[in-house]
Enzyme design. Structure first.
Site, mmCIF file in Angstrom:
data_model
loop_
_atom_site.group_PDB
_atom_site.id
_atom_site.type_symbol
_atom_site.label_atom_id
_atom_site.label_comp_id
_atom_site.label_asym_id
_atom_site.label_seq_id
_atom_site.Cartn_x
_atom_site.Cartn_y
_atom_site.Cartn_z
ATOM 1 C CG ASP A 156 -40.979 -70.101 -124.839
ATOM 2 O OD1 ASP A 156 -40.190 -70.061 -123.877
ATOM 3 O OD2 ASP A 156 -40.892 -69.344 -125.825
ATOM 4 N NE ARG B 100 -38.556 -65.102 -116.837
ATOM 5 C CZ ARG B 100 -38.322 -65.243 -118.141
ATOM 6 N NH1 ARG B 100 -37.223 -65.884 -118.540
ATOM 7 N NH2 ARG B 100 -39.159 -64.768 -119.039
ATOM 8 C CG HIS C 168 -38.053 -69.367 -119.876
ATOM 9 N ND1 HIS C 168 -36.728 -69.232 -120.231
ATOM 10 C CD2 HIS C 168 -38.720 -69.651 -121.026
ATOM 11 C CE1 HIS C 168 -36.596 -69.425 -121.537
ATOM 12 N NE2 HIS C 168 -37.796 -69.684 -122.040
#
Length: 449
Positions: free
Chosen positions: A323, A82, A80
């Site tokens: 993750d 963002r 991720h």
């Protein structure tokens, strides 16, 4: 047909490396190499694995690597960044710096941003930004459904034409079997693996940790393991029926490993991943109510952890993925029940797994190296290799280096590591990604001739 990481993903262009890593112990399980060599890198490619000390330097920079290990650099299919929307937590520049520091030569970014990555324009903008800011190649997934609403599919063919590597509503499941079936049907027309966050919200409800001994002792709502495994069984059945491909994200429990094992035995085209935190930690960590140990899926029982390790050993679990989920301090430094779910992982994955699984003899080093890069194959990318002729993707590591996670800060913009302050053994000193030197530990500069 597998595609090249460098040619498929997006990255800032730089000078192609001219290097000799002299006297490194080269371990490449896929190429069948385990010996001491001089690794000769010319024009950004592996030119030769020469006899140790015999490579002709020419104009190449010589890195004295005696006593160090060189592996194919790692690949993370679940990160991720963002971006867009929460650049206060991470962006492409800081996220790829963190990846390079962890030994990664490529990553795939999830689409659950603010706003979500759901249009061809979104993909195009991210790829352009990665070409300016990326220290390592980045691929971008698009959402399966518009805005992750779960009802209407995105324009999957258009997104693929724009460069989407695959599709995922990660952060949420695709609740409707009908919608997922349609997505799997469209996959035959446009390609692109569908990566699935498996969770039945009707079962997980308002849970904040694993439903087990810790949740009972703390009096908190739990998330049962069957909320994950039942969705895996459903989606594997749909994939089998449609002869489509799925990738199951962050397995966390024994039942899920068994569901994937059964699906693979039945011929379903399914791959899956496990994270370093689920492979090394259990629900006992959350008894402290430290929100650094709050993630989704949650840390589960010791038995679940053992099942994940066995799944990694027997090949049921295809790869390790971090993750990597950055969060601001404001989202984590609150009561456990209201804290955000997720932890960082790019900079710590190798050291943690080497310390917690390899050194005790739970798995061998070859398996760790292989599974840290195997995520590329799950998305039709050629896994990194040190075989001559390959693009240069190298992680140079000191397996004896002892250090404390977070003591020197992080390359990531966020600090929500569940391994913070943990002493570990094994460290990435240098990363070559797609032929470019992407990272060099500051204290390692004295090792260069």
């Amino acid at each position: 047909m597998s595609a090249s990481i460098a040619e498929t993903l997006s990255c800032r262009e730089g000078e192609q490396a001219e290097l000799i890593l002299r006297g490194a112990r080269v371990l490449d399980p896929r190429a069948g190499v385990d010996a001491v060599h001089d690794i000769v890198i010319r024009g950004g490619r592996i030119a030769e694995l020469a006899e140790s000390g015999k490579a002709e330097a020419g104009d190449a920079e010589i890195v004295e690597a005696d006593g160090l290990h060189a592996f194919p650099a790692f690949f993370d299919p679940h990160v991720h960044l963002r971006t867009p929307g929460r650049e206060d937590e991470e962006d492409i520049e800081t996220g790829t710096r963190a990846a390079a520091a962890g030994g990664y030569c490529g990553i795939l970014a999830m689409a659950n941003t603010e706003p979500t990555v759901s249009t061809a324009a979104d993909i195009g903008a991210l790829r352009e930004r990665a070409e300016r800011e990326g220290s390592v190649p980045v691929g971008f997934l698009a959402t399966v459904t518009r805005g992750m609403g779960g009802r209407e599919l995105t324009e999957m063919a258009e997104l693929r034409d724009a460069g989407a590597i695959g599709f995922s509503d990660d952060g949420l499941p695709v609740r409707s079997a009908r919608v997922l079936r349609r997505a799997l049907q469209y996959q035959h027309l446009c390609g692109g693996v569908i990566a699935l966050h498996e969770e039945d919200p009707e079962l997980s409800g308002d849970g904040v940790m694993h439903e087990g001994l810790a949740s009972a002792a703390l009096g908190m709502a739990g998330i049962p393991a069957v909320s994950e495994s039942t969705m895996i069984a459903r989606d594997a059945a749909l994939a089998g029926y449609e002869d489509a491909r799925i990738h199951v994200q962050h397995l966390s429990c024994r039942e899920s490993v068994e569901a994937v094992r059964v699906a693979k035995a039945a011929g379903v085209r399914i791959t899956c991943e496990a994270t370093p935190h689920h492979l090394t930690l259990t629900e006992d960590e959350v008894r402290s109510l430290d929100a650094r140990f709050k993630m989704n899926p949650p840390l589960r029982s010791a038995d679940d952890r053992e099942a994940l390790i066995e799944g990694l050993r027997d090949g049921t679990i295809d790869c390790v993925a971090t993750d990597h989920a950055p969060h601001s301090a404001e989202e984590k430094e609150v009561p456990f029940e209201t804290a955000a779910m997720g932890v960082t992982g790019l900079e710590t994955a190798f050291a943690v797994l080497h310390s917690e699984l390899v050194l005790p003899g739970t798995i061998d080093l070859e398996l760790l190296v292989a599974t840290l890069s195997a995520g590329a194959a799950a998305f039709d990318l050629e896994p990194p290799s040190l075989a001559p002729g390959s693009e240069a993707n190298v992680a140079l590591c000191d397996l004896g280096a002892e250090w404390t996670i977070g003591a020197d800060g992080y390359e990531s913009r966020s600090q929500n590591s569940c391994f913070a302050a943990r002493p570990v053994t094994g460290r990435v000193l240098m990363t070559v990604a797609s032929g470019q030197v992407a990272y060099r530990l500051r204290s390692f500069s004295m090792g260069v001739a």
